[in-house]
Scaffold this motif. Structure first.
Motif, mmCIF file in Angstrom:
data_model
loop_
_atom_site.group_PDB
_atom_site.id
_atom_site.type_symbol
_atom_site.label_atom_id
_atom_site.label_comp_id
_atom_site.label_asym_id
_atom_site.label_seq_id
_atom_site.Cartn_x
_atom_site.Cartn_y
_atom_site.Cartn_z
ATOM 1 N N LEU A 81 0.861 -1.174 0.000
ATOM 2 C CA LEU A 81 0.000 0.000 0.000
ATOM 3 C C LEU A 81 0.900 1.227 0.000
ATOM 4 N N TYR A 82 0.762 2.063 -1.047
ATOM 5 C CA TYR A 82 1.541 3.288 -1.170
ATOM 6 C C TYR A 82 0.701 4.478 -0.732
ATOM 7 N N GLY A 83 1.338 5.405 -0.005
ATOM 8 C CA GLY A 83 0.666 6.620 0.411
ATOM 9 C C GLY A 83 0.604 7.635 -0.718
ATOM 10 N N PRO A 84 -0.075 8.759 -0.496
ATOM 11 C CA PRO A 84 -0.180 9.794 -1.536
ATOM 12 C C PRO A 84 1.165 10.325 -2.011
ATOM 13 N N ASP A 85 2.194 10.240 -1.139
ATOM 14 C CA ASP A 85 3.517 10.737 -1.541
ATOM 15 C C ASP A 85 4.372 9.654 -2.186
ATOM 16 N N GLY A 86 3.811 8.449 -2.370
ATOM 17 C CA GLY A 86 4.538 7.384 -3.030
ATOM 18 C C GLY A 86 5.330 6.483 -2.119
ATOM 19 N N THR A 87 5.349 6.747 -0.815
ATOM 20 C CA THR A 87 6.090 5.900 0.115
ATOM 21 C C THR A 87 5.271 4.668 0.489
ATOM 22 N N GLU A 88 5.963 3.608 0.872
ATOM 23 C CA GLU A 88 5.291 2.386 1.308
ATOM 24 C C GLU A 88 4.691 2.602 2.700
ATOM 25 N N VAL A 89 3.385 2.467 2.803
ATOM 26 C CA VAL A 89 2.701 2.624 4.084
ATOM 27 C C VAL A 89 2.592 1.296 4.804
ATOM 28 N N THR B 67 10.719 -4.503 -6.539
ATOM 29 C CA THR B 67 10.191 -3.512 -5.603
ATOM 30 C C THR B 67 10.248 -2.112 -6.196
ATOM 31 N N ALA B 68 11.398 -1.768 -6.780
ATOM 32 C CA ALA B 68 11.539 -0.450 -7.397
ATOM 33 C C ALA B 68 10.647 -0.323 -8.626
ATOM 34 N N ALA B 69 10.537 -1.396 -9.402
ATOM 35 C CA ALA B 69 9.690 -1.358 -10.597
ATOM 36 C C ALA B 69 8.221 -1.183 -10.221
ATOM 37 N N LEU B 70 7.801 -1.819 -9.128
ATOM 38 C CA LEU B 70 6.412 -1.687 -8.685
ATOM 39 C C LEU B 70 6.145 -0.258 -8.210
ATOM 40 N N ALA B 71 7.107 0.340 -7.530
ATOM 41 C CA ALA B 71 6.938 1.725 -7.074
ATOM 42 C C ALA B 71 6.837 2.684 -8.260
ATOM 43 N N ARG B 72 7.641 2.440 -9.292
ATOM 44 C CA ARG B 72 7.558 3.289 -10.491
ATOM 45 C C ARG B 72 6.210 3.120 -11.187
ATOM 46 N N HIS C 233 5.057 -10.613 -12.339
ATOM 47 C CA HIS C 233 3.941 -9.821 -12.854
ATOM 48 C C HIS C 233 3.614 -8.707 -11.862
ATOM 49 N N LEU C 234 3.515 -7.497 -12.366
ATOM 50 C CA LEU C 234 3.255 -6.321 -11.532
ATOM 51 C C LEU C 234 1.897 -5.733 -11.891
ATOM 52 N N ALA C 235 1.171 -5.272 -10.878
ATOM 53 C CA ALA C 235 -0.121 -4.615 -11.102
ATOM 54 C C ALA C 235 -0.334 -3.583 -10.010
ATOM 55 N N VAL C 236 -0.917 -2.440 -10.379
ATOM 56 C CA VAL C 236 -1.209 -1.380 -9.408
ATOM 57 C C VAL C 236 -2.628 -0.885 -9.627
ATOM 58 N N GLY D 254 -9.865 4.713 -4.384
ATOM 59 C CA GLY D 254 -10.779 5.820 -4.130
ATOM 60 C C GLY D 254 -10.781 6.843 -5.243
ATOM 61 N N ALA D 255 -11.387 7.981 -4.937
ATOM 62 C CA ALA D 255 -11.537 9.064 -5.916
ATOM 63 C C ALA D 255 -10.512 10.151 -5.653
ATOM 64 N N GLY D 256 -9.269 9.871 -6.041
ATOM 65 C CA GLY D 256 -8.245 10.906 -5.932
ATOM 66 C C GLY D 256 -7.639 11.066 -4.558
ATOM 67 N N GLU D 257 -7.801 10.108 -3.652
ATOM 68 C CA GLU D 257 -7.203 10.218 -2.320
ATOM 69 C C GLU D 257 -5.692 10.055 -2.358
ATOM 70 N N GLY D 258 -5.186 9.374 -3.400
ATOM 71 C CA GLY D 258 -3.749 9.264 -3.543
ATOM 72 C C GLY D 258 -3.159 7.937 -3.136
ATOM 73 N N PHE D 259 -3.892 7.082 -2.425
ATOM 74 C CA PHE D 259 -3.381 5.772 -2.042
ATOM 75 C C PHE D 259 -3.397 4.855 -3.260
ATOM 76 N N VAL D 260 -2.396 3.970 -3.331
ATOM 77 C CA VAL D 260 -2.273 3.041 -4.453
ATOM 78 C C VAL D 260 -1.949 1.651 -3.906
ATOM 79 N N LEU D 261 -2.627 0.644 -4.442
ATOM 80 C CA LEU D 261 -2.342 -0.752 -4.101
ATOM 81 C C LEU D 261 -1.449 -1.335 -5.180
ATOM 82 N N GLY D 262 -0.343 -1.962 -4.758
ATOM 83 C CA GLY D 262 0.564 -2.620 -5.699
ATOM 84 C C GLY D 262 0.684 -4.094 -5.386
#
Length: 398
Positions: A217-225, A237-242, A275-278, A282-290
């Motif tokens: 789970l990535y936060g709005p700033d892109g860091t791993e939460v 790991t780096a490829a998934l973050a990108r 295999h990578l997927a992100v 939500g609607a623009g909250e900024g969190f991303v699941l990888g």
């Protein structure tokens, strides 16, 4: 047959919305008595459908992923410089025996062109029916399949092509049922995880377990939460973050300020065998699941989508009329309005302050949002050691 073909690059199969059947599973059907006599064997070879054709050039009629069935009607009696009417025989080792002209140079050139067209079309395997046209599988065809890497199956006289096609569809139906059962069980386990006291880590753990990989789970700033599951291979790991930055907020560091196309809500990629997927939450909250996994099954996208919906509910605010009014009250306060002026926007009822203090570690934004979601309120204050949530007084905290 002196015909020149333009050989395009090998195409990828147009995968149907059903799980594929492994070639090994089809060979295991004792009622078919199929026998592989040439080409590579292994669990990675899968079939998406069965198709019968007696065309000398089947390329235009293939979508990719087929088990192509033929009785050899298309084989000419005098291909090139050959003159034979029979075409040799094959054994389990792929070497021809018997009578005929299976080693005729013209016949070899014909089968090289025939097999190369099937490979270029993305065909998964070739099944050759023995009788009534040919008594044995042509030795030149066996050699061509070995040389070009196409699995070749011998279909015995008692097995009809329609029987082979029916077996493929039966195996696909069984695989589809098993996949639906797997997806249903995963949905239930994810929903149960979302109801636990630590919902976000629990959902990530269940997702990683169900997909056999790593969930982030990535936060709005892109860091791993938060993370769960096995460690990803080196570089993944780096490829998934990108990849997560592709669907993250436009204001995230590293993203261009102006995006010409609409922002995608999901993206996929591969790094070697990973295999990578992100998925944007939500609607623009900024969190991303990888998600990073060594395999990708047909139902994995559905499972990950369910997890992303649950995580969006756990990490995002509740957007409603009341929520808009509360946002308006905050904006007016920031612009200099007095509390008495904005109080009507919060309603006329009384509010309760629910305070929570984690036992093991300091509270984090994800845990605070999850607590607010569990209490049904987006009004959350994350302190250094305590989380406070405002809830209406007439609502009993769960």
């Amino acid at each position: 047959m002196e015909e020149a073909h333009t050989m395009p690059e090998t195409i990828a199969p147009a995968v149907p919305p059903t799980p594929p059947v492994t070639l090994q599973a089809l060979l295991a059907r004792e009622d078919l008595a199929l026998r592989q006599i040439a080409g590579p064997a292994g669990p990675e070879r899968v079939i998406h459908w069965a198709h019968t054709s007696e065309m000398a050039d089947p390329y235009p009629y293939l979508l990719g992923g087929e088990l192509l069935l033929t009785a050899g009607v298309h084989i000419p009696e005098t291909p090139g410089t050959g003159t034979g009417t029979d075409t040799g025989a094959s054994s389990g080792t792929g070497t021809g025996t018997g009578t005929g002209t299976g080693t005729d140079p013209g016949l070899g050139a014909y089968f090289d062109g025939y097999v190369s067209r099937i490979v270029a079309a993305g065909g998964a395997a070739l099944g050759f029916g023995v009788a009534p046209v040919h008594d044995t599988v042509p030795a030149a065809l066996v050699a061509a399949c070995d040389r070009l890497g196409l699995p070749l199956l011998e279909v015995p006289p008692q097995t009809t092509f329609s029987g082979v096609a029916r077996a493929v569809w039966q195996l696909m139906a069984q695989a589809r049922l098993a996949e639906l059962r797997r997806v249903t069980e995963a949905q239930q386990s994810l929903a149960a995880a979302a109801a636990r006291p630590d919902p976000v880590p629990s959902v990530l753990r269940q997702l990683a377990q169900r997909l056999g990989g790593r969930a982030v789970l990535y936060g709005p700033d892109g860091t791993e939460v938060a993370t769960a599951g096995r460690e990803a291979p080196r570089g993944a790991t780096a490829a998934l973050a990108r990849l997560a930055a592709v669907v993250g907020p436009a204001s995230r560091p590293g993203r261009p300020t102006a995006t010409p196309a609409p922002q995608p809500t999901s993206a996929t990629d591969t790094l070697g065998d990973t295999h990578l997927a992100v998925y944007a939450l939500g609607a623009g909250e900024g969190f991303v699941l990888g998600v990073a996994a060594s395999r990708r099954e047909p139902g994995d996208h559905t499972i990950a989508s369910v997890a992303s919906v649950l995580l969006a509910l756990l990490t995002g605010e509740h957007h409603s009329g009341a929520g808009a009014a509360r946002s308006s009250a905050l904006v007016r306060l920031l612009l200099g309005a007095t509390p008495d002026e904005v109080a009507p926007l919060l309603g006329t009822g009384r509010w309760l302050v629910v305070q929570a203090r984690p036992e093991a570690q300091a509270p984090d934004p994800v845990a605070a949002s999850a607590l607010g979601a569990a209490l049904g309120s987006p009004l959350v204050d994350l302190g250094r050691e305590v989380v406070r949530v405002l809830v209406p007084a007439d609502r009993e905290p769960a």
